[in-house]
Design an enzyme around this catalytic site. Sequence first.
Site, PDB file in Angstrom:
ATOM      1  N   LEU A  11      -8.811  39.072 -11.383  1.00 42.49           N
ATOM      2  CA  LEU A  11      -8.111  37.802 -11.608  1.00 42.49           C
ATOM      3  C   LEU A  11      -6.837  37.710 -10.775  1.00 42.49           C
ATOM      4  CD1 LEU A  11      -5.504  38.365 -13.677  1.00 42.49           C
ATOM      5  CD2 LEU A  11      -7.306  38.359 -15.369  1.00 42.49           C
TER       6      LEU A  11
ATOM      7  N   CYS B 209      -0.015  43.450  -6.476  1.00 46.33           N
ATOM      8  CA  CYS B 209      -1.314  44.101  -6.254  1.00 46.33           C
ATOM      9  C   CYS B 209      -1.610  44.422  -4.793  1.00 46.33           C
ATOM     10  CB  CYS B 209      -2.416  43.223  -6.809  1.00 46.33           C
ATOM     11  SG  CYS B 209      -2.142  42.831  -8.535  1.00 46.33           S
TER      12      CYS B 209
HETATM   13  C1  UGA Z   1      -4.786  39.718  -5.927  1.00 42.90           C
HETATM   14  C2  UGA Z   1      -6.283  39.456  -5.739  1.00 42.90           C
HETATM   15  O1  UGA Z   1      -6.469  38.180  -5.100  1.00 42.90           O
HETATM   16  C3  UGA Z   1      -7.012  39.460  -7.077  1.00 42.90           C
HETATM   17  O2  UGA Z   1      -8.405  39.303  -6.880  1.00 42.90           O
HETATM   18  C4  UGA Z   1      -6.732  40.791  -7.784  1.00 42.90           C
HETATM   19  O3  UGA Z   1      -7.335  40.839  -9.063  1.00 42.90           O
HETATM   20  C5  UGA Z   1      -5.238  40.979  -7.943  1.00 42.90           C
HETATM   21  O4  UGA Z   1      -4.618  40.939  -6.639  1.00 42.90           O
HETATM   22  C6  UGA Z   1      -5.027  42.319  -8.581  1.00 42.90           C
HETATM   23  O5  UGA Z   1      -5.347  43.333  -7.962  1.00 42.90           O
HETATM   24  O6  UGA Z   1      -4.651  42.362  -9.758  1.00 42.90           O
HETATM   25  P1  UGA Z   1      -2.695  38.206  -6.728  1.00 42.90           P
HETATM   26  O7  UGA Z   1      -1.839  39.394  -6.433  1.00 42.90           O
HETATM   27  O8  UGA Z   1      -2.520  37.473  -8.004  1.00 42.90           O
HETATM   28  O9  UGA Z   1      -4.260  38.629  -6.691  1.00 42.90           O
HETATM   29  O10 UGA Z   1      -2.446  37.170  -5.562  1.00 42.90           O
HETATM   30  P2  UGA Z   1      -3.265  36.556  -4.342  1.00 42.90           P
HETATM   31  O11 UGA Z   1      -3.714  35.193  -4.678  1.00 42.90           O
HETATM   32  O12 UGA Z   1      -4.291  37.491  -3.865  1.00 42.90           O
HETATM   33  O13 UGA Z   1      -2.106  36.444  -3.268  1.00 42.90           O
HETATM   34  C7  UGA Z   1      -1.449  37.616  -2.782  1.00 42.90           C
HETATM   35  C8  UGA Z   1      -0.487  37.272  -1.687  1.00 42.90           C
HETATM   36  O14 UGA Z   1      -1.191  36.879  -0.508  1.00 42.90           O
HETATM   37  C9  UGA Z   1       0.473  36.129  -1.997  1.00 42.90           C
HETATM   38  O15 UGA Z   1       1.765  36.503  -1.586  1.00 42.90           O
HETATM   39  C10 UGA Z   1      -0.030  34.976  -1.172  1.00 42.90           C
HETATM   40  O16 UGA Z   1       0.990  34.110  -0.770  1.00 42.90           O
HETATM   41  C11 UGA Z   1      -0.640  35.699   0.029  1.00 42.90           C
HETATM   42  N1  UGA Z   1      -1.716  34.937   0.713  1.00 42.90           N
HETATM   43  C12 UGA Z   1      -2.874  34.667   0.071  1.00 42.90           C
HETATM   44  C13 UGA Z   1      -1.537  34.542   2.024  1.00 42.90           C
HETATM   45  O17 UGA Z   1      -0.478  34.794   2.649  1.00 42.90           O
HETATM   46  N2  UGA Z   1      -2.555  33.855   2.648  1.00 42.90           N
HETATM   47  C14 UGA Z   1      -3.716  33.556   2.034  1.00 42.90           C
HETATM   48  O18 UGA Z   1      -4.598  32.950   2.679  1.00 42.90           O
HETATM   49  C15 UGA Z   1      -3.879  33.974   0.710  1.00 42.90           C
END
Ligand code: UGA
Length: 448
Positions: A157, A268
Amino acid sequence: MSVFGMGYVGLCTAVCFASRGFKVIGVDVEHEKVETINRGIPIIHEEGLPTLLAESLRKGLFNCTLDFKEAIRATSTSFITVGTPGKPNGSTDLSQIEDVSRKIGLALRDKSDYHLVVVKSTVPPGTSEHLVKRVIEEEAGKRCGEGFGLCVNPEFLREGSAVYDTFQPDRIIIGEYDEKSGSLLEDFYRAFYAKAPPILRTTMVNAELIKYASNAFLAMKISFINTMANICERIPNADVTVVAKGIGLDKRIGPSFLNAGLGYGGSCLPKDVKALIRFAEQLNYEPELIKAVEAVNSKQALKAVELAKEALHGLKGKRIAILGLSFKPGTNDMREAVSIKVVKELLKEEANVVVYDPVAIPNAKRILPEEVEYAASTFECIKGADCCIIVTEWDEFKRLKPEDYLKLMRRPIVVDGRRIYDPREYLGKVNYLAIGLGPVQTGLNRPF
Ligand code: UGA
Protein backbone atom coordinates in the site's frame (compact mmCIF):
# COMPACT_ATOMS: atom_id res chain seq x y z
CA MET A 1 -7.15 -11.33 14.42
CA SER A 2 -4.54 -9.18 16.08
CA VAL A 3 -2.26 -6.63 14.42
CA PHE A 4 1.04 -5.84 16.17
CA GLY A 5 2.34 -2.31 15.52
CA MET A 6 -0.12 0.56 15.02
CA GLY A 7 1.91 2.51 12.48
CA TYR A 8 0.83 3.32 8.94
CA VAL A 9 0.47 -0.22 7.66
CA GLY A 10 -0.81 -1.67 10.92
CA LEU A 11 -3.57 0.83 11.59
CA CYS A 12 -4.81 0.91 7.98
CA THR A 13 -4.76 -2.88 7.70
CA ALA A 14 -6.51 -3.38 11.05
CA VAL A 15 -9.26 -0.88 10.36
CA CYS A 16 -9.83 -2.14 6.80
CA PHE A 17 -10.12 -5.73 8.06
CA ALA A 18 -12.58 -4.57 10.74
CA SER A 19 -14.64 -2.65 8.21
CA ARG A 20 -15.47 -5.95 6.50
CA GLY A 21 -16.79 -7.49 9.72
CA PHE A 22 -13.63 -9.18 11.08
CA LYS A 23 -12.95 -8.64 14.75
CA VAL A 24 -9.54 -7.02 15.10
CA ILE A 25 -7.35 -6.13 18.08
CA GLY A 26 -4.56 -3.61 17.48
CA VAL A 27 -1.50 -3.91 19.72
CA ASP A 28 1.14 -1.28 20.36
CA VAL A 29 3.74 -0.50 23.02
CA GLU A 30 2.99 3.24 23.18
CA HIS A 31 0.32 4.00 25.76
CA GLU A 32 -0.54 7.39 24.26
CA LYS A 33 -0.94 5.98 20.75
CA VAL A 34 -3.29 3.27 22.01
CA GLU A 35 -5.42 5.82 23.88
CA THR A 36 -5.56 8.20 20.93
CA ILE A 37 -6.63 5.51 18.48
CA ASN A 38 -9.25 4.22 20.92
CA ARG A 39 -10.68 7.74 21.05
CA GLY A 40 -11.17 7.52 17.28
CA ILE A 41 -8.31 9.81 16.33
CA PRO A 42 -6.14 8.29 13.60
CA ILE A 43 -2.53 9.14 14.30
CA ILE A 44 -1.83 9.65 10.61
CA HIS A 45 -3.32 11.72 7.80
CA GLU A 46 -4.91 9.24 5.44
CA GLU A 47 -7.95 9.63 3.24
CA GLY A 48 -10.95 7.57 4.39
CA LEU A 49 -9.28 6.39 7.60
CA PRO A 50 -11.12 8.61 10.15
CA THR A 51 -14.54 7.36 9.02
CA LEU A 52 -13.51 3.70 8.91
CA LEU A 53 -11.85 3.97 12.32
CA ALA A 54 -14.89 5.63 13.90
CA GLU A 55 -17.24 3.01 12.43
CA SER A 56 -15.20 0.01 13.48
CA LEU A 57 -14.81 1.36 17.04
CA ARG A 58 -18.53 2.07 17.24
CA LYS A 59 -19.44 -1.41 16.02
CA GLY A 60 -17.03 -2.95 18.53
CA LEU A 61 -15.06 -4.61 15.73
CA PHE A 62 -11.79 -2.88 16.56
CA ASN A 63 -9.96 -1.76 19.65
CA CYS A 64 -6.39 -1.09 20.55
CA THR A 65 -4.47 -2.44 23.55
CA LEU A 66 -1.06 -2.71 25.20
CA ASP A 67 -1.95 -6.22 26.42
CA PHE A 68 -0.25 -8.52 23.91
CA LYS A 69 -0.99 -11.69 25.85
CA GLU A 70 -4.71 -11.07 25.80
CA ALA A 71 -4.50 -10.13 22.09
CA ILE A 72 -2.88 -13.48 21.27
CA ARG A 73 -5.28 -15.41 23.49
CA ALA A 74 -8.35 -13.82 21.93
CA THR A 75 -7.33 -14.20 18.27
CA SER A 76 -6.30 -16.93 15.85
CA THR A 77 -4.05 -14.91 13.52
CA SER A 78 -1.50 -12.19 14.27
CA PHE A 79 -0.09 -9.79 11.71
CA ILE A 80 3.29 -8.22 12.47
CA THR A 81 3.38 -4.65 11.18
CA VAL A 82 6.07 -3.03 13.30
CA GLY A 83 8.65 -0.66 11.82
CA THR A 84 11.93 -1.82 10.30
CA PRO A 85 13.87 1.45 10.11
CA GLY A 86 17.18 1.81 8.32
CA LYS A 87 20.44 2.08 10.28
CA PRO A 88 23.02 4.70 9.28
CA ASN A 89 24.96 2.08 7.29
CA GLY A 90 21.84 1.17 5.28
CA SER A 91 21.16 -2.15 6.98
CA THR A 92 17.85 -2.81 8.71
CA ASP A 93 17.12 -2.35 12.40
CA LEU A 94 15.21 -5.48 13.33
CA SER A 95 14.87 -4.77 17.06
CA GLN A 96 11.10 -4.21 16.88
CA ILE A 97 10.66 -7.43 14.89
CA GLU A 98 12.65 -9.34 17.48
CA ASP A 99 10.75 -7.75 20.35
CA VAL A 100 7.32 -8.51 18.91
CA SER A 101 8.34 -12.09 17.99
CA ARG A 102 9.44 -12.58 21.58
CA LYS A 103 6.11 -11.31 22.90
CA ILE A 104 4.10 -13.46 20.50
CA GLY A 105 6.19 -16.50 21.47
CA LEU A 106 5.76 -15.77 25.16
CA ALA A 107 1.99 -15.48 24.79
CA LEU A 108 1.85 -18.65 22.68
CA ARG A 109 3.50 -20.59 25.48
CA ASP A 110 0.19 -20.39 27.39
CA LYS A 111 -2.05 -21.07 24.40
CA SER A 112 -2.99 -24.55 23.29
CA ASP A 113 -4.81 -23.63 20.03
CA TYR A 114 -2.93 -23.34 16.76
CA HIS A 115 -2.04 -19.72 15.91
CA LEU A 116 -1.00 -18.21 12.57
CA VAL A 117 1.70 -15.51 12.57
CA VAL A 118 1.98 -13.30 9.48
CA VAL A 119 4.95 -11.01 8.85
CA LYS A 120 3.76 -7.93 6.97
CA SER A 121 6.69 -5.65 7.86
CA THR A 122 9.38 -5.27 5.21
CA VAL A 123 12.24 -7.50 6.37
CA PRO A 124 15.50 -8.54 4.69
CA PRO A 125 15.41 -11.95 3.01
CA GLY A 126 15.86 -14.72 5.56
CA THR A 127 14.55 -12.73 8.55
CA SER A 128 11.27 -14.62 8.94
CA GLU A 129 13.03 -17.99 8.86
CA HIS A 130 16.07 -17.12 10.94
CA LEU A 131 14.75 -14.50 13.36
CA VAL A 132 10.95 -14.56 13.66
CA LYS A 133 10.56 -18.34 13.56
CA ARG A 134 13.55 -19.00 15.81
CA VAL A 135 12.54 -16.48 18.49
CA ILE A 136 8.90 -17.58 18.58
CA GLU A 137 9.96 -21.24 18.82
CA GLU A 138 12.36 -20.45 21.67
CA GLU A 139 9.83 -18.43 23.65
CA ALA A 140 6.79 -20.58 22.95
CA GLY A 141 8.55 -23.89 23.45
CA LYS A 142 6.73 -25.08 20.30
CA ARG A 143 7.85 -25.91 16.79
CA CYS A 144 6.74 -23.91 13.79
CA GLY A 145 4.24 -25.97 11.82
CA GLU A 146 3.00 -27.68 14.95
CA GLY A 147 1.90 -25.16 17.59
CA PHE A 148 1.85 -22.22 15.21
CA GLY A 149 2.11 -21.38 11.52
CA LEU A 150 4.12 -18.68 9.77
CA CYS A 151 3.69 -16.63 6.59
CA VAL A 152 5.33 -13.63 4.98
CA ASN A 153 2.76 -11.35 3.40
CA PRO A 154 4.41 -8.14 2.16
CA GLU A 155 2.40 -4.96 2.00
CA PHE A 156 2.28 -2.81 -1.14
CA LEU A 157 0.00 0.00 0.00
CA ARG A 158 1.00 3.58 -0.71
CA GLU A 159 0.69 6.36 1.82
CA GLY A 160 -2.05 8.75 0.80
CA SER A 161 -4.07 5.96 -0.83
CA ALA A 162 -3.58 3.28 1.81
CA VAL A 163 -7.28 2.55 2.31
CA TYR A 164 -7.93 2.33 -1.43
CA ASP A 165 -4.86 0.12 -1.94
CA THR A 166 -5.92 -2.24 0.86
CA PHE A 167 -9.29 -2.80 -0.80
CA GLN A 168 -7.95 -2.86 -4.38
CA PRO A 169 -4.50 -4.48 -4.35
CA ASP A 170 -2.87 -5.59 -7.61
CA ARG A 171 -1.77 -8.85 -6.03
CA ILE A 172 -1.34 -10.72 -2.78
CA ILE A 173 1.96 -12.41 -2.08
CA ILE A 174 1.97 -15.24 0.43
CA GLY A 175 5.31 -16.66 1.46
CA GLU A 176 4.52 -19.76 3.49
CA TYR A 177 6.49 -21.84 5.97
CA ASP A 178 4.23 -24.78 5.18
CA GLU A 179 1.10 -25.57 3.18
CA LYS A 180 -1.23 -25.22 6.19
CA SER A 181 -0.06 -21.68 7.01
CA GLY A 182 -0.37 -20.56 3.36
CA SER A 183 -3.82 -22.07 2.93
CA LEU A 184 -5.14 -20.43 6.10
CA LEU A 185 -3.98 -17.03 4.94
CA GLU A 186 -5.28 -17.57 1.40
CA ASP A 187 -8.69 -18.59 2.82
CA PHE A 188 -8.77 -15.40 4.87
CA TYR A 189 -8.06 -13.21 1.83
CA ARG A 190 -10.62 -15.06 -0.27
CA ALA A 191 -13.18 -14.35 2.45
CA PHE A 192 -12.07 -10.72 2.75
CA TYR A 193 -12.26 -9.86 -0.95
CA ALA A 194 -15.48 -10.43 -2.83
CA LYS A 195 -13.29 -10.85 -5.91
CA ALA A 196 -9.75 -11.66 -4.78
CA PRO A 197 -6.79 -10.27 -6.74
CA PRO A 198 -4.18 -12.71 -8.10
CA ILE A 199 -2.61 -14.59 -5.19
CA LEU A 200 0.96 -15.86 -5.53
CA ARG A 201 2.03 -18.50 -3.04
CA THR A 202 5.72 -19.11 -2.62
CA THR A 203 8.49 -19.55 -0.08
CA MET A 204 9.03 -17.03 2.71
CA VAL A 205 12.35 -15.83 1.30
CA ASN A 206 10.87 -15.20 -2.16
CA ALA A 207 8.07 -13.16 -0.61
CA GLU A 208 10.63 -11.09 1.31
CA LEU A 209 12.61 -10.57 -1.90
CA ILE A 210 9.51 -9.59 -3.90
CA LYS A 211 8.93 -6.67 -1.56
CA TYR A 212 12.46 -5.28 -1.98
CA ALA A 213 12.48 -5.94 -5.71
CA SER A 214 9.16 -4.09 -6.13
CA ASN A 215 10.31 -0.97 -4.32
CA ALA A 216 13.74 -1.02 -6.01
CA PHE A 217 12.07 -1.34 -9.42
CA LEU A 218 9.76 1.60 -8.72
CA ALA A 219 12.75 3.65 -7.55
CA MET A 220 14.60 2.64 -10.72
CA LYS A 221 11.75 3.94 -12.90
CA ILE A 222 11.90 7.28 -11.08
CA SER A 223 15.69 7.60 -11.34
CA PHE A 224 15.49 6.58 -15.00
CA ILE A 225 12.98 9.28 -15.90
CA ASN A 226 14.93 11.82 -13.83
CA THR A 227 18.04 10.91 -15.84
CA MET A 228 16.05 11.52 -19.03
CA ALA A 229 14.87 14.81 -17.50
CA ASN A 230 18.44 15.92 -16.91
CA ILE A 231 19.27 15.10 -20.55
CA CYS A 232 16.14 16.88 -21.83
CA GLU A 233 17.12 20.06 -19.98
CA ARG A 234 20.16 20.34 -22.24
CA ILE A 235 18.20 20.01 -25.51
CA PRO A 236 16.26 22.93 -26.99
CA ASN A 237 12.49 22.30 -27.04
CA ALA A 238 12.74 18.92 -25.33
CA ASP A 239 10.22 18.07 -22.60
CA VAL A 240 10.52 14.99 -20.39
CA THR A 241 6.77 14.86 -19.66
CA VAL A 242 6.09 14.24 -23.35
CA VAL A 243 8.92 11.70 -23.53
CA ALA A 244 7.46 9.89 -20.48
CA LYS A 245 4.01 9.86 -22.06
CA GLY A 246 5.44 8.46 -25.27
CA ILE A 247 7.38 5.64 -23.66
CA GLY A 248 4.59 4.90 -21.19
CA LEU A 249 2.26 4.00 -24.06
CA ASP A 250 4.41 0.94 -24.66
CA LYS A 251 2.64 -1.75 -22.62
CA ARG A 252 5.96 -3.29 -21.71
CA ILE A 253 7.00 -0.04 -20.02
CA GLY A 254 3.68 1.29 -18.66
CA PRO A 255 2.82 4.88 -17.77
CA SER A 256 3.13 4.86 -13.97
CA PHE A 257 6.09 6.01 -11.88
CA LEU A 258 7.47 8.03 -14.78
CA ASN A 259 6.84 11.46 -13.28
CA ALA A 260 10.12 13.31 -13.41
CA GLY A 261 10.78 15.61 -10.49
CA LEU A 262 12.98 16.15 -7.47
CA GLY A 263 13.31 12.44 -6.73
CA TYR A 264 11.73 9.97 -4.37
CA GLY A 265 11.42 10.31 -0.60
CA GLY A 266 9.30 8.73 2.10
CA SER A 267 9.75 6.00 4.63
CA CYS A 268 10.00 3.14 2.15
CA LEU A 269 11.73 3.66 -1.19
CA PRO A 270 14.93 5.30 0.12
CA LYS A 271 15.23 2.83 3.00
CA ASP A 272 14.47 -0.28 0.95
CA VAL A 273 16.85 0.66 -1.87
CA LYS A 274 19.64 1.18 0.67
CA ALA A 275 18.81 -2.08 2.45
CA LEU A 276 18.87 -4.04 -0.81
CA ILE A 277 22.28 -2.58 -1.67
CA ARG A 278 23.60 -3.50 1.75
CA PHE A 279 22.08 -6.96 1.57
CA ALA A 280 23.61 -7.68 -1.87
CA GLU A 281 27.00 -6.43 -0.69
CA GLN A 282 26.88 -8.81 2.24
CA LEU A 283 26.46 -11.58 -0.31
CA ASN A 284 29.61 -10.31 -2.05
CA TYR A 285 27.66 -8.94 -4.99
CA GLU A 286 28.09 -5.36 -6.17
CA PRO A 287 24.55 -4.18 -7.12
CA GLU A 288 25.70 -1.51 -9.60
CA LEU A 289 22.29 -0.77 -11.06
CA ILE A 290 20.61 -0.22 -7.68
CA LYS A 291 23.54 1.89 -6.51
CA ALA A 292 23.12 4.12 -9.56
CA VAL A 293 19.39 4.46 -8.78
CA GLU A 294 20.32 5.77 -5.35
CA ALA A 295 23.10 8.03 -6.61
CA VAL A 296 20.81 9.70 -9.18
CA ASN A 297 18.16 10.22 -6.51
CA SER A 298 20.47 11.72 -3.94
CA LYS A 299 21.44 14.51 -6.36
CA GLN A 300 18.04 15.14 -7.90
CA ALA A 301 16.56 17.29 -5.10
CA LEU A 302 19.37 19.80 -5.48
CA LYS A 303 18.38 20.46 -9.11
CA ALA A 304 15.66 22.76 -7.78
CA VAL A 305 18.22 24.83 -5.90
CA GLU A 306 20.53 24.96 -8.94
CA LEU A 307 17.71 26.25 -11.16
CA ALA A 308 16.75 28.91 -8.60
CA LYS A 309 20.37 29.95 -8.13
CA GLU A 310 20.91 30.32 -11.85
CA ALA A 311 17.76 32.37 -12.35
CA LEU A 312 18.57 34.69 -9.44
CA HIS A 313 22.34 34.86 -10.01
CA GLY A 314 22.98 33.71 -6.44
CA LEU A 315 20.70 33.03 -3.50
CA LYS A 316 22.18 35.04 -0.65
CA GLY A 317 19.51 37.20 0.98
CA LYS A 318 16.86 36.15 -1.55
CA ARG A 319 13.41 35.15 -0.32
CA ILE A 320 12.58 31.67 -1.59
CA ALA A 321 9.06 30.24 -1.25
CA ILE A 322 8.70 26.48 -0.95
CA LEU A 323 5.31 25.02 -1.85
CA GLY A 324 4.88 21.53 -0.41
CA LEU A 325 6.81 19.81 2.37
CA SER A 326 5.44 16.26 2.79
CA PHE A 327 7.25 13.56 0.81
CA LYS A 328 4.25 13.38 -1.50
CA PRO A 329 0.72 14.79 -1.64
CA GLY A 330 -2.06 13.27 0.47
CA THR A 331 0.07 12.70 3.56
CA ASN A 332 1.64 14.71 6.39
CA ASP A 333 4.63 12.36 6.45
CA MET A 334 7.95 14.18 6.35
CA ARG A 335 10.22 11.12 6.50
CA GLU A 336 13.05 11.49 3.96
CA ALA A 337 11.03 14.23 2.28
CA VAL A 338 12.84 15.95 -0.57
CA SER A 339 11.83 19.30 0.96
CA ILE A 340 14.30 18.75 3.83
CA LYS A 341 17.25 18.58 1.42
CA VAL A 342 16.00 21.56 -0.61
CA VAL A 343 15.46 23.75 2.47
CA LYS A 344 18.84 22.87 4.01
CA GLU A 345 20.66 23.59 0.74
CA LEU A 346 18.89 26.95 0.37
CA LEU A 347 19.85 27.91 3.92
CA LYS A 348 23.42 26.88 3.20
CA GLU A 349 23.33 29.35 0.32
CA GLU A 350 22.08 31.97 2.83
CA ALA A 351 18.65 32.36 1.28
CA ASN A 352 15.61 33.30 3.39
CA VAL A 353 13.21 30.40 3.23
CA VAL A 354 9.43 30.57 3.64
CA VAL A 355 7.43 27.35 3.38
CA TYR A 356 3.84 26.19 3.11
CA ASP A 357 2.13 22.80 3.12
CA PRO A 358 -1.59 22.09 3.60
CA VAL A 359 -1.03 19.40 6.27
CA ALA A 360 2.65 18.76 7.03
CA ILE A 361 3.63 21.98 8.86
CA PRO A 362 3.30 20.57 12.43
CA ASN A 363 5.58 17.67 11.48
CA ALA A 364 7.91 19.94 9.51
CA LYS A 365 8.40 22.20 12.52
CA ARG A 366 9.97 19.29 14.38
CA ILE A 367 12.39 18.57 11.53
CA LEU A 368 13.34 21.69 9.56
CA PRO A 369 15.96 24.15 10.83
CA GLU A 370 14.74 26.98 13.07
CA GLU A 371 15.42 29.77 10.56
CA VAL A 372 12.57 28.59 8.34
CA GLU A 373 9.51 30.85 8.17
CA TYR A 374 6.07 29.19 7.99
CA ALA A 375 3.26 30.70 5.91
CA ALA A 376 -0.42 30.14 6.64
CA SER A 377 -1.48 29.78 3.00
CA THR A 378 -0.16 29.35 -0.53
CA PHE A 379 -0.67 33.02 -1.29
CA GLU A 380 1.04 34.17 1.90
CA CYS A 381 3.97 31.93 1.04
CA ILE A 382 4.62 33.31 -2.44
CA LYS A 383 3.91 36.93 -1.46
CA GLY A 384 7.04 39.05 -1.89
CA ALA A 385 9.20 36.05 -2.83
CA ASP A 386 12.04 36.22 -5.34
CA CYS A 387 11.49 32.64 -6.45
CA CYS A 388 8.98 29.87 -5.77
CA ILE A 389 9.90 26.19 -5.85
CA ILE A 390 7.17 23.56 -6.19
CA VAL A 391 8.43 20.63 -4.11
CA THR A 392 5.25 18.58 -3.51
CA GLU A 393 2.44 18.43 -6.06
CA TRP A 394 -0.60 19.20 -3.88
CA ASP A 395 -3.77 19.95 -5.91
CA GLU A 396 -4.14 23.45 -4.48
CA PHE A 397 -0.81 24.47 -6.01
CA LYS A 398 -1.96 23.16 -9.40
CA ARG A 399 -4.83 25.64 -9.31
CA LEU A 400 -2.52 28.67 -9.21
CA LYS A 401 -2.36 30.71 -12.41
CA PRO A 402 0.65 32.60 -13.80
CA GLU A 403 -1.24 35.79 -12.90
CA ASP A 404 -1.21 34.81 -9.19
CA TYR A 405 2.58 34.58 -9.23
CA LEU A 406 2.87 37.79 -11.22
CA LYS A 407 0.64 39.68 -8.82
CA LEU A 408 2.14 38.43 -5.54
CA MET A 409 5.83 37.75 -6.04
CA ARG A 410 8.62 40.26 -5.99
CA ARG A 411 10.19 38.49 -8.95
CA PRO A 412 7.96 35.99 -10.72
CA ILE A 413 10.40 33.09 -10.98
CA VAL A 414 8.75 29.67 -10.70
CA VAL A 415 10.78 26.46 -10.43
CA ASP A 416 8.39 23.61 -11.17
CA GLY A 417 10.04 20.72 -9.35
CA ARG A 418 7.12 18.33 -9.97
CA ARG A 419 5.95 19.38 -13.44
CA ILE A 420 2.50 20.46 -12.32
CA TYR A 421 2.04 23.28 -14.83
CA ASP A 422 1.64 23.32 -18.58
CA PRO A 423 4.70 25.22 -19.88
CA ARG A 424 2.60 26.61 -22.72
CA GLU A 425 0.45 28.43 -20.16
CA TYR A 426 3.39 29.70 -18.11
CA LEU A 427 6.19 30.50 -20.54
CA GLY A 428 6.33 34.12 -21.55
CA LYS A 429 4.21 35.17 -18.56
CA VAL A 430 6.52 34.30 -15.67
CA ASN A 431 10.13 33.13 -15.62
CA TYR A 432 9.20 29.44 -15.70
CA LEU A 433 11.91 26.84 -15.10
CA ALA A 434 11.09 23.17 -14.82
CA ILE A 435 12.71 19.79 -14.30
CA GLY A 436 13.18 18.11 -17.66
CA LEU A 437 12.27 21.12 -19.76
CA GLY A 438 14.85 22.12 -22.36
CA PRO A 439 15.50 25.73 -23.34
CA VAL A 440 12.61 26.98 -25.39
CA GLN A 441 13.39 28.30 -28.85
CA THR A 442 11.12 31.20 -29.55
CA GLY A 443 9.58 31.68 -32.96
CA LEU A 444 8.56 28.03 -33.32
CA ASN A 445 4.86 27.26 -33.86
CA ARG A 446 5.04 24.08 -31.84
CA PRO A 447 7.79 24.18 -29.23
CA PHE A 448 6.77 20.87 -27.56
C1 UGA B 1 5.96 2.92 -1.72
C2 UGA B 1 5.41 1.92 -2.75
O1 UGA B 1 4.84 2.64 -3.85
C3 UGA B 1 4.35 1.02 -2.12
O2 UGA B 1 3.92 0.05 -3.06
C4 UGA B 1 4.95 0.33 -0.89
O3 UGA B 1 4.00 -0.48 -0.23
C5 UGA B 1 5.47 1.37 0.08
O4 UGA B 1 6.45 2.20 -0.59
C6 UGA B 1 6.10 0.64 1.22
O5 UGA B 1 7.11 -0.04 1.02
O6 UGA B 1 5.52 0.63 2.31
P1 UGA B 1 5.05 5.23 -0.67
O7 UGA B 1 6.35 5.32 0.05
O8 UGA B 1 3.79 5.48 0.07
O9 UGA B 1 4.87 3.76 -1.33
O10 UGA B 1 5.11 6.29 -1.85
P2 UGA B 1 5.17 6.27 -3.44
O11 UGA B 1 3.84 6.60 -3.99
O12 UGA B 1 5.81 5.04 -3.93
O13 UGA B 1 6.12 7.51 -3.69
C7 UGA B 1 7.47 7.49 -3.22
C8 UGA B 1 8.22 8.70 -3.68
O14 UGA B 1 8.44 8.65 -5.09
C9 UGA B 1 7.51 10.03 -3.43
O15 UGA B 1 8.45 10.95 -2.91
C10 UGA B 1 7.04 10.47 -4.79
O16 UGA B 1 6.99 11.86 -4.92
C11 UGA B 1 8.11 9.87 -5.70
N1 UGA B 1 7.64 9.61 -7.09
C12 UGA B 1 6.68 8.69 -7.32
C13 UGA B 1 8.23 10.28 -8.14
O17 UGA B 1 9.14 11.13 -7.95
N2 UGA B 1 7.80 10.00 -9.42
C14 UGA B 1 6.84 9.11 -9.69
O18 UGA B 1 6.52 8.90 -10.88
C15 UGA B 1 6.26 8.43 -8.61
